[in-house]
Design a protein around this motif. Structure first.
Motif, PDB file in Angstrom:
ATOM      1  N   SER A  96       0.819  -1.215   0.000  1.00 55.01           N
ATOM      2  CA  SER A  96       0.000   0.000   0.000  1.00 55.01           C
ATOM      3  C   SER A  96       0.849   1.259   0.000  1.00 55.01           C
ATOM      4  O   SER A  96       0.422   2.306  -0.487  1.00 55.01           O
ATOM      5  CB  SER A  96      -0.927   0.004   1.226  1.00 55.01           C
ATOM      6  OG  SER A  96      -0.240   0.357   2.411  1.00 55.01           O
ATOM      7  N   ARG A  99       2.120   0.742  -4.182  1.00 50.13           N
ATOM      8  CA  ARG A  99       1.128   0.606  -5.249  1.00 50.13           C
ATOM      9  C   ARG A  99      -0.143   1.406  -5.005  1.00 50.13           C
ATOM     10  O   ARG A  99      -0.925   1.611  -5.937  1.00 50.13           O
ATOM     11  CB  ARG A  99       0.766  -0.873  -5.433  1.00 50.13           C
ATOM     12  CG  ARG A  99       1.936  -1.766  -5.812  1.00 50.13           C
ATOM     13  CD  ARG A  99       2.587  -1.313  -7.094  1.00 50.13           C
ATOM     14  NE  ARG A  99       3.671  -2.208  -7.488  1.00 50.13           N
ATOM     15  CZ  ARG A  99       4.526  -1.950  -8.444  1.00 50.13           C
ATOM     16  NH1 ARG A  99       4.434  -0.802  -9.107  1.00 50.13           N
ATOM     17  NH2 ARG A  99       5.496  -2.796  -8.743  1.00 50.13           N
ATOM     18  N   GLY A 100      -0.357   1.823  -3.788  1.00 52.93           N
ATOM     19  CA  GLY A 100      -1.549   2.617  -3.509  1.00 52.93           C
ATOM     20  C   GLY A 100      -2.447   1.972  -2.470  1.00 52.93           C
ATOM     21  O   GLY A 100      -2.463   0.752  -2.290  1.00 52.93           O
ATOM     22  N   ARG A 102      -5.858   2.030  -2.397  1.00 55.15           N
ATOM     23  CA  ARG A 102      -7.058   1.392  -2.945  1.00 55.15           C
ATOM     24  C   ARG A 102      -6.766  -0.028  -3.431  1.00 55.15           C
ATOM     25  O   ARG A 102      -7.558  -0.951  -3.202  1.00 55.15           O
ATOM     26  CB  ARG A 102      -7.626   2.240  -4.092  1.00 55.15           C
ATOM     27  CG  ARG A 102      -8.416   3.454  -3.618  1.00 55.15           C
ATOM     28  CD  ARG A 102      -8.748   4.383  -4.767  1.00 55.15           C
ATOM     29  NE  ARG A 102      -9.522   3.755  -5.812  1.00 55.15           N
ATOM     30  CZ  ARG A 102     -10.853   3.622  -5.810  1.00 55.15           C
ATOM     31  NH1 ARG A 102     -11.558   4.075  -4.780  1.00 55.15           N
ATOM     32  NH2 ARG A 102     -11.478   3.051  -6.814  1.00 55.15           N
ATOM     33  N   GLU A 214      -7.694   7.614  -3.800  1.00 51.12           N
ATOM     34  CA  GLU A 214      -6.293   7.286  -3.567  1.00 51.12           C
ATOM     35  C   GLU A 214      -5.637   8.441  -2.827  1.00 51.12           C
ATOM     36  O   GLU A 214      -5.800   9.599  -3.196  1.00 51.12           O
ATOM     37  CB  GLU A 214      -5.577   7.028  -4.890  1.00 51.12           C
ATOM     38  CG  GLU A 214      -4.125   6.620  -4.730  1.00 51.12           C
ATOM     39  CD  GLU A 214      -3.968   5.383  -3.854  1.00 51.12           C
ATOM     40  OE1 GLU A 214      -3.397   5.526  -2.754  1.00 51.12           O
ATOM     41  OE2 GLU A 214      -4.435   4.305  -4.261  1.00 51.12           O
ATOM     42  N   ILE A 219       2.002   8.905  -5.139  1.00 54.33           N
ATOM     43  CA  ILE A 219       1.209   8.783  -6.367  1.00 54.33           C
ATOM     44  C   ILE A 219       0.415  10.048  -6.650  1.00 54.33           C
ATOM     45  O   ILE A 219       0.420  10.551  -7.781  1.00 54.33           O
ATOM     46  CB  ILE A 219       0.253   7.574  -6.276  1.00 54.33           C
ATOM     47  CG1 ILE A 219       1.038   6.267  -6.214  1.00 54.33           C
ATOM     48  CG2 ILE A 219      -0.709   7.538  -7.467  1.00 54.33           C
ATOM     49  CD1 ILE A 219       0.167   5.032  -6.074  1.00 54.33           C
ATOM     50  N   ASN A 229      -3.812   5.884 -13.973  1.00 51.43           N
ATOM     51  CA  ASN A 229      -4.478   4.623 -13.659  1.00 51.43           C
ATOM     52  C   ASN A 229      -5.925   4.884 -13.233  1.00 51.43           C
ATOM     53  O   ASN A 229      -6.169   5.612 -12.268  1.00 51.43           O
ATOM     54  CB  ASN A 229      -3.722   3.914 -12.527  1.00 51.43           C
ATOM     55  CG  ASN A 229      -4.278   2.536 -12.236  1.00 51.43           C
ATOM     56  OD1 ASN A 229      -5.385   2.188 -12.638  1.00 51.43           O
ATOM     57  ND2 ASN A 229      -3.504   1.743 -11.530  1.00 51.43           N
ATOM     58  N   ALA A 232      -6.816   4.368  -9.551  1.00 47.00           N
ATOM     59  CA  ALA A 232      -6.348   5.382  -8.614  1.00 47.00           C
ATOM     60  C   ALA A 232      -7.010   6.743  -8.843  1.00 47.00           C
ATOM     61  O   ALA A 232      -7.103   7.551  -7.919  1.00 47.00           O
ATOM     62  CB  ALA A 232      -4.832   5.527  -8.719  1.00 47.00           C
ATOM     63  N   SER A 233      -7.465   7.013 -10.067  1.00 49.69           N
ATOM     64  CA  SER A 233      -8.007   8.343 -10.363  1.00 49.69           C
ATOM     65  C   SER A 233      -9.459   8.506  -9.919  1.00 49.69           C
ATOM     66  O   SER A 233      -9.920   9.632  -9.708  1.00 49.69           O
ATOM     67  CB  SER A 233      -7.910   8.624 -11.866  1.00 49.69           C
ATOM     68  OG  SER A 233      -8.679   7.688 -12.599  1.00 49.69           O
TER      69      SER A 233
END
Length: 513
Positions: A96, A99-100, A102, A214, A219, A229, A232-233
């Motif tokens: 997390s 990569r994020g 979410r 996100e 990021i 992405n 993520a958006s």
């Protein structure tokens, strides 16, 4: 590349009027109502770890009877759950952080959902213990990821209050989980517990995908950068359009996202680092004793007071209520303490002509080496830990004599234990997020790793120890260990500031090199 200097030499400079300095970008573009919604989502997500654990306690005797195994063997499923709970965030936390948030959330909930379906259909002990480990792998990381989200969107000055709300949210299951579990096990059977968790997690996953943006700063920066992405958006674009915070859309949109690699060993390195390990080990011991008392409650109340599954579930309300009330109050006190210490520090810095450019709130990029963070965060710990020791002694020695002591007394002691144990945990977790702000999920995972492994060991031998020496003496031994563990707080208070400055100096040298 070689033509640019020539071009600059042949072109005379053009004078331009002096431009006013650009306004400083906010630490986060999310406004108060948006932060409240985000905290609500991550706090609800964090309830799954507690629900999966606490909803299970009242049904332990029933499961043992249904699967034709001993209560001690069923208690081992609690131990295995805690082991997986400690290890899993060490994987999902670093993911997390890279990569994020979410992506990590979605993966963990899919694992949890599948495990719950399997547990509802489990026919033997081996299946039960394996799927409980898998269930823990899916649910345990929600706390580490949620702590990371809070670190992403809050400054130190406001973090204590938000962390208190987050801790209160994740502790709701401590209060209501056993009640629900006892009611379901007593009326529909223990398998209904896992069908309930299946439905709950499936519905919540849909809401999480729709509502949670996100927040990972590498990021999306402060929320102003929109990643390409689509996972993520969305729904970040909606938050950007509706926020009331003033921000510059072009300030970070042209900057590339910071590339980081997944460091699975990060939580372990934080755990063994000298400027974090003393306070982490201290908390792990206190958490373990708390979990030992909770694990023993079901069997002790059934054996000594003759309670049913539903009645046992009701006895857990006091512990959960104390946990929630304590962390909410502690979060507010943390914010007040931080602002007071910050004001005192800034006043002294002004009188000693210290440069004012180092903002205490912009700790991620400008660490304030001399700020007494330990004083601002940890001075309540000795109070909470001392009261917890007294409450554990009260629990052990009152439940030792059920014919002389009313059941209300040990129940009240669990209220005090829950209050103090979770307050201490909230303080330490906020402190760790402060000092590891760029690796907040990994820091939370390191704390989770230590406390769950200690708790796994403790819950595995608490019932045999009670059987051999009695409840009162067993928990007296636990308190003696807790008193010794307070040395970790003393070490952290005296030496951690110096150790932190040394580590920050090394990291700065690496960056400049």
């Amino acid at each position: 590349m070689a033509e640019k200097p020539e071009e600059s030499q042949s072109t005379p400079p053009v004078s331009s009027p002096p431009s006013s300095p650009a306004p400083e970008e906010p630490y986060s573009i999310f406004d108060k109502r948006q932060k409240a919604l985000i905290i609500l989502v991550v706090s609800t997500a964090a309830t799954f770890s507690g629900f999966a654990s606490n909803i299970y306690f009242p049904a332990l005797p029933t499961i043992a009877h249904d699967l034709d195994v001993s209560v001690e063997l069923v208690n081992l499923t609690v131990t295995s759950y805690l082991v997986s709970q400690g290890l899993a965030p060490s994987l999902w936390g670093p993911i997390s952080d890279v990569r994020g948030r979410r992506v990590a959330y979605c993966c963990t909930f899919l694992v949890f959902l599948a495990a719950c379906v399997g547990l509802a259909e489990a026919k033997n002990y081996a299946t039960l213990i394996v799927l409980r480990c898998l269930q823990s792998t899916g649910s345990a990381s929600t706390i580490a990821i949620g702590s990371g989200v809070i670190g992403d969107i809050t400054t130190r000055a406001e973090r204590g209050g938000f962390m208190g709300i987050f801790q209160a949210g994740l502790l709701v299951p401590v209060a209501v989980g056993p009640v629900i579990g006892g009611a379901l096990a007593g009326s529909l059977g223990w398998r209904a517990i896992f069908w309930f968790l299946t439905i709950y997690s499936g519905v919540f996953l849909i809401f999480l995908i729709i509502l949670l943006p996100e927040t990972l700063r590498s990021i999306v920066a402060n929320g102003s950068r929109t990643p390409s992405n689509p996972i993520a958006s969305f729904p970040l674009r909606i938050y950007q359009k509706t926020t009331k915070v003033q921000w510059n859309p072009t300030a970070t949109s042209s900057q590339p996202a910071e590339r980081k690699r997944i460091d699975v060993t990060g939580p372990l390195r934080i755990l063994i680092s000298k400027h974090a390990s003393p306070i982490i080990v201290f908390l792990a011991i206190y958490y373990a004793v708390w979990q030992m008392s909770i694990t023993a409650m079901s069997s002790l109340f059934e054996e000594r007071y003759g309670l049913t599954d539903t009645q046992i579930g009701l006895t857990f309300i006091a512990n959960g209520a104390g946990s929630m009330i304590g962390t909410l109050i502690t979060g507010k006190v943390l914010d007040i303490d931080y602002r007071r210490v910050k004001a005192q520090h800034e006043s002294r810095s002004t009188h000693s002509d210290v440069e004012q450019s180092n903002s205490l709130d912009q700790h991620a990029t400008n660490p304030e080496d001399s700020f007494p963070l330990e004083k601002a965060r940890l001075r309540l710990v000795p109070v909470f830990s001392s009261v917890q020791c007294l409450s554990i002694l009260l629990f052990g020695w009152t439940i030792q004599y059920p014919d002389r002591v009313h059941i209300a007394v040990p129940i009240v002691s669990t209220f005090i234990t829950g209050w103090t144990a979770v307050s201490t945990q909230s303080v330490v977790m906020t402190y760790l997020v402060d000092i590891f702000s760029d690796r907040s999920a990994a820091a939370s995972a390191s704390l989770n790793l230590a406390r769950c492994l200690f708790a796994a060991g403790g819950t595995s031998f608490i019932m045999p120890m009670i059987s051999s020496i009695g409840v009162g003496l067993a928990f007296t031994v636990c308190v003696i260990v807790q008193v010794i563990a307070m040395l970790g707080v003393v070490i952290q208070w005296k030496f951690a500031p110096k150790w932190r400055r040394e580590v920050e100096g090394v990291e700065e040298d690496k960056t400049q090199g």
